[in-house]
Design an enzyme around this catalytic site. Structure first.
Site, PDB file in Angstrom:
ATOM      1  N   TYR A 276       0.865  -1.184   0.000  1.00  0.00           N
ATOM      2  CA  TYR A 276       0.000   0.000   0.000  1.00  0.00           C
ATOM      3  C   TYR A 276       0.907   1.241   0.000  1.00  0.00           C
ATOM      4  O   TYR A 276       0.858   2.079   0.891  1.00  0.00           O
ATOM      5  CB  TYR A 276      -0.980  -0.002   1.178  1.00  0.00           C
TER       6      TYR A 276
ATOM      7  N   HIS B 270       7.322   5.586   1.027  1.00  0.00           N
ATOM      8  CA  HIS B 270       8.038   4.392   0.537  1.00  0.00           C
ATOM      9  C   HIS B 270       8.878   4.732  -0.691  1.00  0.00           C
ATOM     10  O   HIS B 270      10.011   4.255  -0.840  1.00  0.00           O
ATOM     11  CB  HIS B 270       7.040   3.291   0.132  1.00  0.00           C
TER      12      HIS B 270
ATOM     13  N   ASP C 149       9.337   5.170  11.741  1.00  0.00           N
ATOM     14  CA  ASP C 149       9.401   4.060  12.704  1.00  0.00           C
ATOM     15  C   ASP C 149      10.784   4.091  13.354  1.00  0.00           C
ATOM     16  O   ASP C 149      11.617   3.199  13.137  1.00  0.00           O
ATOM     17  CB  ASP C 149       9.146   2.738  11.987  1.00  0.00           C
TER      18      ASP C 149
ATOM     19  N   SER D 194       0.534   4.063   5.510  1.00  0.00           N
ATOM     20  CA  SER D 194      -0.531   3.306   4.839  1.00  0.00           C
ATOM     21  C   SER D 194      -1.805   3.353   5.679  1.00  0.00           C
ATOM     22  O   SER D 194      -2.915   3.291   5.148  1.00  0.00           O
ATOM     23  CB  SER D 194      -0.092   1.858   4.642  1.00  0.00           C
TER      24      SER D 194
HETATM   25  O1  PAF Z   1       8.011  -0.900   8.559  1.00  0.00           O
HETATM   26  C1  PAF Z   1       7.378  -1.820   8.000  1.00  0.00           C
HETATM   27  O2  PAF Z   1       6.637  -1.622   7.015  1.00  0.00           O
HETATM   28  C2  PAF Z   1       7.501  -3.241   8.525  1.00  0.00           C
HETATM   29  O3  PAF Z   1       7.628  -3.252   9.906  1.00  0.00           O
HETATM   30  C3  PAF Z   1       8.626  -4.038   7.858  1.00  0.00           C
HETATM   31  C4  PAF Z   1       9.990  -3.431   8.149  1.00  0.00           C
HETATM   32  C5  PAF Z   1       8.417  -4.088   6.356  1.00  0.00           C
HETATM   33  C6  PAF Z   1       8.642  -5.471   8.384  1.00  0.00           C
HETATM   34  O4  PAF Z   1       7.450  -6.119   8.100  1.00  0.00           O
END
Ligand code: PAF
Length: 286
Positions: free
Chosen positions: A32, A37, A157, A193
């Site tokens: 998504y 990203h 994150d 997302s």
């Molecule tokens: O940050 C994320 O989207 C997820 O935690 C990851 C690093 C893809 C692991 O599933």
């Protein structure tokens, strides 16, 4: 651009690249995709150059969701994700299935996990007990399959990135971890997302996370302030927003994540807030 499903095929391709000294840049995602990203993809490309290969994984990893969390309704749109990846110049989109990533799990034959024991105890780890065990496990597996030279994670994150860096250092993964800046909407809301869940009047209320960070930034611009006092100010700000509920706000050293009692410039703030039923996170260096 190739779409690769079986981990064994992905590992074979990555192995061939490595043997030919082709550098691999990797962006793990749960799909998504949004501009945040895509900024990670651009960073991966910048790191490996035109002669390198960029791999994006799209996998909604079940082991990082708690039983009451949004695994089943997590937004998915593989066709759109692949189109965005193609346009962004990605070489391979890796899209494994649950059965391929956790073979034998239903029958109790999947029993190996990777656990970071210190940095993962607080903040997201305290609110979401199984979360980081799932993240470190899947990222370790993805690293073993994609064999990246460089992997790019988002600063949104922050705690996750710190834990991945610790895991890579502790377990000797031969990969460089890059943490790329958070991308924000025009009103300051961090791209995620999960913003898709913010329907109607919930969306403007999501600006409260950014406003809380700004409030703290202003407070500590010229002096240090106790974490307890700042926490109370943030709590009061969030209390005024009808759909918002504070989960946590923490102040800590950006590298060690050790909590700070007094807060000044250079300390990091992170917070999690429910806006309606959607749990949002944000963070910044003060
Ligand atoms: O940050 C994320 O989207 C997820 O935690 C990851 C690093 C893809 C692991 O599933």
């Amino acid at each position: 651009m190739r779409i690769v499903k079986p981990p064994s095929a992905m590992q074979r391709i990555a192995g061939q690249w490595r043997r030919s000294s082709v550098r691999i840049g990797f962006v793990p995602t749960m799909g998504y995709l949004h501009e945040g990203h895509l900024s990670l993809v651009r960073e991966a490309r910048r790191r490996v150059g035109r002669s390198g290969k960029v791999v994006v994984s799209i996998y909604v990893n079940p082991t990082q969701f708690g039983p009451a969390e949004d695994l089943s309704r997590y937004p998915r749109d593989l066709a759109r994700d692949c189109k965005l990846c193609r346009e962004a110049g990605v070489d391979v989109v890796f899209v494994p299935t649950d059965a391929q990533m956790y073979p034998g799990k239903e029958a109790g034959r999947y029993s190996t996990y990777v656990v970071e024991e210190t940095l993962s105890q607080q903040m997201e780890g305290a609110s979401r007990p199984v979360h980081f065990r799932g993240v470190t496990t899947i990222v370790a597996k993805l690293f073993n399959i994609v064999l990246p030279d460089v992997a790019v994670f988002g600063a949104k994150d922050w705690q996750q990135a710190a834990i991945i860096k610790r895991m890579v250092a502790n377990l000797n993964f031969p990969v460089k971890i890059i943490v790329a800046p958070t991308v924000r909407e025009s009103d300051g809301v961090a791209m995620s997302s999960r913003n898709k869940y913010l329907i109607g009047d919930l969306r403007p209320q999501a600006t409260v996370l950014g406003r809380a960070i700004k409030l703290v930034q202003q407070n500590v611009a010229r002096k240090t302030v106790s974490a307890a006092k700042l926490r109370e100010q943030v709590r009061q700000l969030i209390h005024k927003v009808p759909a918002a509920r504070l989960d946590y706000v923490e102040f800590f050293d950006p590298d060690t994540l050790i909590p700070a009692r007094t807060v000044g410039r250079g300390i990091h703030i992170a917070l999690a807030v429910f806006v309606g039923k959607t749990r949002l996170i944000d963070n910044a260096r003060l």
